[in-house]
Design an enzyme around this catalytic site. Structure first.
Site, PDB file in Angstrom:
ATOM      1  CE  LYS A  21      -3.660   2.538   2.804  1.00 52.35           C
ATOM      2  NZ  LYS A  21      -5.106   1.771   4.155  1.00 52.35           N
TER       3      LYS A  21
ATOM      4  CD  GLU B   9       5.740  -3.782   4.293  1.00 52.50           C
ATOM      5  OE1 GLU B   9       5.191  -4.231   4.449  1.00 52.50           O
ATOM      6  OE2 GLU B   9       6.604  -2.485   4.364  1.00 52.50           O
TER       7      GLU B   9
ATOM      8  CE  LYS C 278      -6.521   1.153  -0.488  1.00 53.37           C
ATOM      9  NZ  LYS C 278      -6.997   1.643   0.687  1.00 53.37           N
TER      10      LYS C 278
ATOM     11  CE1 TYR D  61     -15.385   3.592  -2.603  1.00 55.40           C
ATOM     12  CE2 TYR D  61     -13.188   3.288  -3.993  1.00 55.40           C
ATOM     13  CZ  TYR D  61     -13.927   3.274  -2.944  1.00 55.40           C
ATOM     14  OH  TYR D  61     -12.831   3.853  -1.776  1.00 55.40           O
TER      15      TYR D  61
HETATM   16  C1  PBG Z   1      -7.557   2.964   5.322  1.00 51.76           C
HETATM   17  C2  PBG Z   1      -7.580   3.182   4.063  1.00 51.76           C
HETATM   18  C3  PBG Z   1      -7.648   3.616   3.338  1.00 51.76           C
HETATM   19  C4  PBG Z   1      -8.221   3.690   1.629  1.00 51.76           C
HETATM   20  C5  PBG Z   1      -8.443   1.721   2.306  1.00 51.76           C
HETATM   21  N1  PBG Z   1      -8.258   2.205   3.744  1.00 51.76           N
HETATM   22  C6  PBG Z   1      -6.959   5.067   3.395  1.00 51.76           C
HETATM   23  C7  PBG Z   1      -5.513   5.825   3.487  1.00 51.76           C
HETATM   24  O1  PBG Z   1      -4.566   4.907   3.207  1.00 51.76           O
HETATM   25  O2  PBG Z   1      -5.095   7.406   3.781  1.00 51.76           O
HETATM   26  C8  PBG Z   1      -8.329   4.372   0.995  1.00 51.76           C
HETATM   27  C9  PBG Z   1      -9.701   3.846   0.462  1.00 51.76           C
HETATM   28  C10 PBG Z   1      -9.524   4.889  -1.267  1.00 51.76           C
HETATM   29  O3  PBG Z   1      -8.873   5.798  -2.136  1.00 51.76           O
HETATM   30  O4  PBG Z   1     -10.629   4.436  -2.334  1.00 51.76           O
HETATM   31  N2  PBG Z   1      -8.459   2.804   6.707  1.00 51.76           N
END
Ligand code: PBG
Length: 315
Positions: free
Chosen positions: A188, A225, A240, A305
Site C-alpha cells: 500500500k 511487504e 493498492k 466503487y
Molecule cells: C485506511 C484506508 C484508506 C483507504 C482504504 N483504507 C485511506 C488511507 O490509507 O489513507 C483508501 C481507499 C480509497 O481511497 O478509495 N483505512
C-alpha cells in the site's frame, strides 16, 4: 470474434464494493469528490448490501465513521460501534432467506484506526506524535475480534503496521475465529489517489502517512511487504492503489500462492468520473478499460466503487 478470443473477462464475483456507513446520519450524504457514492445511513446501507447480494458481487467492504473520534480510536472495537453494528446488519441481510449454496457476497471489514481517531492516523501515537507500531497492533487485534464477532468473514488490515497479519491471526485463533480470513493490504503506497476517501470518512488527518505507507518510487519494497504478509499467514494479499501500480500487481501475482486483490481507489474513480462528466473521455468505456486492465495485470479480486454498475453491464 473479439469476445471469443478475449483473454480477460470480468465476472461479478471478481468484484468487491466498498461501502461507507456513518453513525447518526438521517439521510445518505452524497460525496462531492466521488459523484455517485454516498455515506450511508444504517438503513440505506442495508439496501446497498441487498443490491450487492442481488447483483452477485464477490464481496462488500465496509468502512464505519463514528460520531465520536478520539486518540485511541475507541469506537473501532466498541461492541456497539458503528462498524460492528453495520456488520451485524449486513450479516443479517446476506444470510436472509437464501437457498443453500446461493452466491452470497463475502462480508469484509476495514481493520484500521484512521476512521476512528481524532488525529486521523492509522495507528495510535507516541508522546512525540509518531505512529506507535506495536501499540497499534494490540488495537488491531481487538478490532479484528470485534469485527469477527459482528459477523465479518474477512478482516482487512489496511494500516501498514509491521506484524499486523501475524498479530491478528493469533488474536482470531485465540478467540475461536479460526475460519475468519485475513485480506492483507500488503503493498500500500502513500498515494495522492486516496484524496477523495478522506472526505468519505471525514478524516482528521493533517500531514501524511509516509512513516508507514510506501514510497511510490519502489516496487521491490512492495514485493517484500507481500512476502512478509504471506509468511505471517495472509489468506489474500492486496496491492493498492491499482491503476498506477499494475507492475507491482503483476509481480505480486507471479509470486503469491494465495489470491491477489487490487483496490481501485477513490482518486482513480474520481478522475474518470470528472473527465467523463466534462465530456473529455467516454466514461463507461474508461471504467471497463481500467477495471479489465487490473484483472489482466493479475488481480483475482478487484475492489471498485463501480462494482454494482459493472455487474449490471455484464448481466
Ligand atoms: C485506511 C484506508 C484508506 C483507504 C482504504 N483504507 C485511506 C488511507 O490509507 O489513507 C483508501 C481507499 C480509497 O481511497 O478509495 N483505512
Amino acid at each position: 470474434m473479439r469476445r471469443l478470443v478475449a483473454e480477460t473477462r470480468l465476472h461479478p464475483a471478481d468484484l468487491v464494493l466498498p461501502l461507507f456507513v456513518k453513525e447518526g446520519l438521517t439521510e445518505p450524504a452524497p460525496l462531492t469528490s466521488m459523484p455517485g457514492q454516498v455515506q450511508h445511513t444504517e438503513d440505506s446501507l442495508v439496501e446497498a448490501v441487498r443490491a450487492a447480494r442481488d447483483a452477485g458481487l464477490g464481496g462488500i467492504m465496509l468502512f464505519g465513521i463514528p460520531v465520536a473520534k478520539d486518540a485511541n480510536g475507541s469506537q473501532g472495537d466498541a461492541p456497539n460501534g458503528i462498524l460492528q453494528r453495520a456488520l451485524r446488519a449486513s450479516r443479517a441481510v446476506l444470510d436472509e432467506g437464501l437457498a443453500p449454496g446461493a452466491p452470497t457476497p463475502v462480508l469484509m471489514a476495514d481493520t484500521c484506526l484512521d476512521e476512528f481517531t481524532d488525529h486521523g492516523h492509522c495507528g495510535v501515537l507516541t508522546s512525540t506524535g509518531a505512529v506507535d507500531n506495536d501499540a497499534t497492533l494490540t488495537r488491531y487485534a481487538s478490532m479484528a475480534v470485534a469485527q469477527a464477532k459482528a459477523g465479518a468473514d474477512v478482516i482487512s488490515p489496511s494500516g501498514m503496521m509491521d506484524g499486523q497479519v501475524a498479530m491478528i491471526r493469533d488474536a482470531l485463533d485465540d478467540a475461536g475465529f479460526v475460519d475468519t480470513s485475513i485480506l492483507a493490504y500488503s503493498a500500500k503506497y502513500a498515494s495522492a489517489y486516496f484524496g477523495p476517501f478522506r472526505e468519505a470518512v471525514d478524516s482528521e488527518l493533517k500531514g501524511d502517512r509516509k512513516t508507514y505507507q510506501m514510497d511510490f518510487a519502489n516496487s521491490r519494497e512492495g514485493l517484500r511487504e507481500a512476502d512478509l504478509d504471506l509468511a505471517e499467514g495472509a489468506d489474500m494479499v492486496m496491492v493498492k492503489p491499482a491503476g498506477s501500480y499494475l507492475d507491482v500487481l503483476r509481480a505480486v501475482a507471479d509470486r503469491s500462492d494465495v489470491p491477489v486483490a487490487a483496490y481501485q481507489v477513490s482518486g482513480e474513480y474520481a478522475m474518470i468520473e470528472a473527465a467523463g462528466a466534462n465530456g473529455w473521455i467516454d466514461r463507461d468505456r474508461a471504467v471497463m478499460e481500467s477495471v479489465t486492465s487490473i484483472k489482466r495485470a493479475g488481480a483475482d479480486v478487484i475492489l471498485t466503487y463501480w462494482a454494482l454498475e459493472i455487474a449490471e453491464w455484464i448481466k
